[in-house]
Design a protein around this motif. Structure first.
Motif, PDB file in Angstrom:
ATOM      1  N   ALA A 151      32.960  38.388  45.583  1.00  6.88           N
ATOM      2  CA  ALA A 151      34.313  38.773  45.993  1.00  6.88           C
ATOM      3  C   ALA A 151      35.367  37.984  45.229  1.00  6.88           C
ATOM      4  O   ALA A 151      36.406  38.522  44.831  1.00  6.88           O
ATOM      5  CB  ALA A 151      34.469  38.550  47.499  1.00  6.88           C
ATOM      6  N   ALA A 152      35.104  36.704  44.997  1.00 11.50           N
ATOM      7  CA  ALA A 152      36.055  35.869  44.249  1.00 11.50           C
ATOM      8  C   ALA A 152      36.179  36.362  42.807  1.00 11.50           C
ATOM      9  O   ALA A 152      37.287  36.443  42.262  1.00 11.50           O
ATOM     10  CB  ALA A 152      35.602  34.412  44.278  1.00 11.50           C
ATOM     11  N   ALA A 153      35.038  36.713  42.203  1.00 14.61           N
ATOM     12  CA  ALA A 153      35.071  37.214  40.824  1.00 14.61           C
ATOM     13  C   ALA A 153      35.850  38.515  40.729  1.00 14.61           C
ATOM     14  O   ALA A 153      36.637  38.729  39.796  1.00 14.61           O
ATOM     15  CB  ALA A 153      33.633  37.411  40.319  1.00 14.61           C
ATOM     16  N   LEU A 154      35.666  39.395  41.718  1.00 12.32           N
ATOM     17  CA  LEU A 154      36.397  40.666  41.724  1.00 12.32           C
ATOM     18  C   LEU A 154      37.890  40.442  41.949  1.00 12.32           C
ATOM     19  O   LEU A 154      38.730  41.099  41.341  1.00 12.32           O
ATOM     20  CB  LEU A 154      35.829  41.588  42.808  1.00 12.32           C
ATOM     21  CG  LEU A 154      34.381  42.051  42.623  1.00 12.32           C
ATOM     22  CD1 LEU A 154      33.924  42.855  43.830  1.00 12.32           C
ATOM     23  CD2 LEU A 154      34.233  42.874  41.352  1.00 12.32           C
ATOM     24  N   ALA A 155      38.219  39.502  42.840  1.00 12.23           N
ATOM     25  CA  ALA A 155      39.632  39.235  43.150  1.00 12.23           C
ATOM     26  C   ALA A 155      40.389  38.717  41.927  1.00 12.23           C
ATOM     27  O   ALA A 155      41.580  39.006  41.758  1.00 12.23           O
ATOM     28  CB  ALA A 155      39.725  38.221  44.295  1.00 12.23           C
ATOM     29  N   TYR A 156      39.703  37.969  41.070  1.00 12.78           N
ATOM     30  CA  TYR A 156      40.352  37.434  39.869  1.00 12.78           C
ATOM     31  C   TYR A 156      40.211  38.369  38.670  1.00 12.78           C
ATOM     32  O   TYR A 156      40.594  38.016  37.550  1.00 12.78           O
ATOM     33  CB  TYR A 156      39.769  36.060  39.524  1.00 12.78           C
ATOM     34  CG  TYR A 156      40.353  34.936  40.358  1.00 12.78           C
ATOM     35  CD1 TYR A 156      41.518  34.279  39.954  1.00 12.78           C
ATOM     36  CD2 TYR A 156      39.757  34.547  41.547  1.00 12.78           C
ATOM     37  CE1 TYR A 156      42.055  33.263  40.706  1.00 12.78           C
ATOM     38  CE2 TYR A 156      40.282  33.527  42.320  1.00 12.78           C
ATOM     39  CZ  TYR A 156      41.440  32.888  41.894  1.00 12.78           C
ATOM     40  OH  TYR A 156      41.971  31.876  42.655  1.00 12.78           O
ATOM     41  N   GLY A 157      39.644  39.555  38.903  1.00 15.42           N
ATOM     42  CA  GLY A 157      39.539  40.537  37.832  1.00 15.42           C
ATOM     43  C   GLY A 157      38.510  40.210  36.778  1.00 15.42           C
ATOM     44  O   GLY A 157      38.543  40.752  35.661  1.00 15.42           O
ATOM     45  N   LEU A 158      37.568  39.322  37.099  1.00 12.67           N
ATOM     46  CA  LEU A 158      36.572  38.921  36.105  1.00 12.67           C
ATOM     47  C   LEU A 158      35.571  40.026  35.817  1.00 12.67           C
ATOM     48  O   LEU A 158      34.865  39.986  34.805  1.00 12.67           O
ATOM     49  CB  LEU A 158      35.831  37.661  36.600  1.00 12.67           C
ATOM     50  CG  LEU A 158      36.702  36.426  36.826  1.00 12.67           C
ATOM     51  CD1 LEU A 158      35.851  35.263  37.303  1.00 12.67           C
ATOM     52  CD2 LEU A 158      37.439  36.039  35.545  1.00 12.67           C
ATOM     53  N   ASP A 159      35.477  41.017  36.732  1.00 11.23           N
ATOM     54  CA  ASP A 159      34.537  42.126  36.509  1.00 11.23           C
ATOM     55  C   ASP A 159      34.975  43.005  35.342  1.00 11.23           C
ATOM     56  O   ASP A 159      34.195  43.826  34.853  1.00 11.23           O
ATOM     57  CB  ASP A 159      34.408  42.966  37.781  1.00 11.23           C
ATOM     58  CG  ASP A 159      35.753  43.531  38.240  1.00 11.23           C
ATOM     59  OD1 ASP A 159      36.709  42.746  38.356  1.00 11.23           O
ATOM     60  OD2 ASP A 159      35.827  44.752  38.475  1.00 11.23           O
ATOM     61  N   LYS A 160      36.222  42.846  34.894  1.00  9.40           N
ATOM     62  CA  LYS A 160      36.712  43.634  33.766  1.00  9.40           C
ATOM     63  C   LYS A 160      36.181  43.107  32.431  1.00  9.40           C
ATOM     64  O   LYS A 160      36.274  43.775  31.414  1.00  9.40           O
ATOM     65  CB  LYS A 160      38.248  43.616  33.747  1.00  9.40           C
ATOM     66  CG  LYS A 160      38.905  44.096  35.037  1.00  9.40           C
ATOM     67  CD  LYS A 160      38.565  45.539  35.336  1.00  9.40           C
ATOM     68  CE  LYS A 160      39.401  46.094  36.489  1.00  9.40           C
ATOM     69  NZ  LYS A 160      39.127  45.408  37.772  1.00  9.40           N
ATOM     70  N   LYS A 161      35.647  41.884  32.455  1.00 10.77           N
ATOM     71  CA  LYS A 161      35.104  41.314  31.225  1.00 10.77           C
ATOM     72  C   LYS A 161      33.741  41.947  30.921  1.00 10.77           C
ATOM     73  O   LYS A 161      33.136  42.572  31.780  1.00 10.77           O
ATOM     74  CB  LYS A 161      34.983  39.798  31.366  1.00 10.77           C
ATOM     75  CG  LYS A 161      36.321  39.101  31.615  1.00 10.77           C
ATOM     76  CD  LYS A 161      36.156  37.611  31.740  1.00 10.77           C
ATOM     77  CE  LYS A 161      37.489  36.920  31.993  1.00 10.77           C
ATOM     78  NZ  LYS A 161      38.397  37.035  30.853  1.00 10.77           N
ATOM     79  N   ASP A 162      33.253  41.733  29.708  1.00  4.26           N
ATOM     80  CA  ASP A 162      32.015  42.392  29.276  1.00  4.26           C
ATOM     81  C   ASP A 162      30.890  41.371  29.152  1.00  4.26           C
ATOM     82  O   ASP A 162      30.817  40.618  28.171  1.00  4.26           O
ATOM     83  CB  ASP A 162      32.244  43.088  27.933  1.00  4.26           C
ATOM     84  CG  ASP A 162      31.018  43.894  27.518  1.00  4.26           C
ATOM     85  OD1 ASP A 162      30.178  44.188  28.384  1.00  4.26           O
ATOM     86  OD2 ASP A 162      30.913  44.218  26.318  1.00  4.26           O
ATOM     87  N   GLY A 163      30.014  41.324  30.178  1.00  2.98           N
ATOM     88  CA  GLY A 163      28.833  40.464  30.122  1.00  2.98           C
ATOM     89  C   GLY A 163      29.122  38.984  30.038  1.00  2.98           C
ATOM     90  O   GLY A 163      28.382  38.244  29.379  1.00  2.98           O
ATOM     91  N   GLU A 164      30.174  38.532  30.669  1.00  6.32           N
ATOM     92  CA  GLU A 164      30.529  37.120  30.604  1.00  6.32           C
ATOM     93  C   GLU A 164      29.908  36.353  31.769  1.00  6.32           C
ATOM     94  O   GLU A 164      29.809  36.848  32.893  1.00  6.32           O
ATOM     95  CB  GLU A 164      32.049  36.968  30.632  1.00  6.32           C
ATOM     96  CG  GLU A 164      32.515  35.538  30.385  1.00  6.32           C
ATOM     97  CD  GLU A 164      33.979  35.472  30.035  1.00  6.32           C
ATOM     98  OE1 GLU A 164      34.614  34.457  30.309  1.00  6.32           O
ATOM     99  OE2 GLU A 164      34.492  36.475  29.482  1.00  6.32           O
TER     100      GLU A 164
END
Length: 300
Positions: A151-164
């Protein structure tokens, strides 16, 4: 019937949300239970001696204890001719979810029936199911569970990155969690998780408070330790000062009256710097580092 992990909850209660009147009866019954059973008091729960161990071992230990004594914390209430039995922890969780649901409904101006609730990544299946059951009691028919690091990763928009690969570091008031995730394409995969369920900001505040008490001297320090109200005020001031150090290199802790001395009230005025805080909390800093290193090793 007896549910997972020793939780006892009536099937009727889980499948059919309570009417308002029934819920009020249950809340009153639960409040009466808490007053009658001093063993289940949240303030006492919090002040019990903490056992220093890793999250997974602590979860296994608590799970084994519940299985040995599954009826240790239950309360019952007659609703519509039925005698319903509830695990105290389960119902307490449902009360929290009910309050969150009411707050969200007041803000949005509409009824909420579905929700996503985040839980620590190390929660086992039984704990996740208990959270879902509590949601149903709270009136959330569609409840989905998500890991807090995800949830924290999604909230900070990190899911938009590619394989990080990212590390989610969560130091709360009483617990510490760290997770290593691979994010990309709207998906977050957990590679490893760890932490310390008995380490948090409260421990840092306790170090600051103890430093101030020692500065008072043996006699006044003993008086302060023996006064729960004084220690509570000191802990609250320590927390506020610690947070202020996020924006300042130094702050001054001020309490106009803490204890009664021989010549009248004695207050506190102590200067706290970042360097001093790091020195006071060296043990906690080492404990915070170990789970992080373990997580990196497990994640490869």
């Amino acid at each position: 019937g007896l549910g997972r992990d020793g939780h006892l909850a009536a099937a009727e209660a889980v499948e059919h949300p309570f009417a308002y009147e029934s819920r009020v009866e249950l809340d009153l019954a639960f409040a009466a239970y808490r007053m009658a059973e001093s063993g289940f008091d949240f303030s006492k729960y919090k002040s019990k001696k903490k056992v220093k161990q890793d999250p997974m071992s602590s979860q296994k230990e608590r799970s084994s204890k519940k299985k040995k004594n599954t009826h240790s914390s239950l309360f019952s209430q007659h609703i519509s001719g039925m005698c319903l039995h509830f695990a105290v922890e389960l119902y307490a969780m449902s009360m929290i979810l009910t309050k969150m649901k009411q707050t969200a409904e007041a803000f949005l101006g509409q009824e909420i029936k579905n929700a996503v609730v985040t839980v620590p990544a190390y929660f086992n299946d039984a704990q996740r199911q208990a959270t879902k059951d509590a949601g149903k009691i709270a009136g959330l028919a569609g409840l989905r569970i998500s890991n807090e690091p995800t949830a924290a990763a999604l909230a900070y928009g990190l899911d938009k990155k590619d394989g990080e690969v990212v590390a989610v570091y969560d130091l709360g008031g009483g617990t510490f969690d760290v997770s290593i995730l691979v994010v990309g394409g709207g998906i977050a995969e957990t590679l490893s998780t760890g932490g310390d369920t008995a380490l948090g900001g409260d421990d840092l505040d306790a170090r600051i408070a103890e430093h101030v008490v020692k500065a008072l001297g043996p006699k006044l320090g003993a008086k302060a330790r023996a006064d729960p109200v004084a220690m509570h005020r000191l802990a609250s001031t320590a927390e506020a000062s610690r947070k202020a150090l996020s924006d300042h290199n130094a702050v001054t802790m001020r309490l106009p009256f803490l204890v009664e001395g021989d010549e009248g009230p004695v207050g506190v005025e102590e200067r706290l710097t970042r360097n001093l805080l790091e020195g006071l909390c060296q043990d906690e800093m080492r404990r915070l580092r170990m789970p992080v290193e373990t997580c990196f090793e497990q994640a490869g």
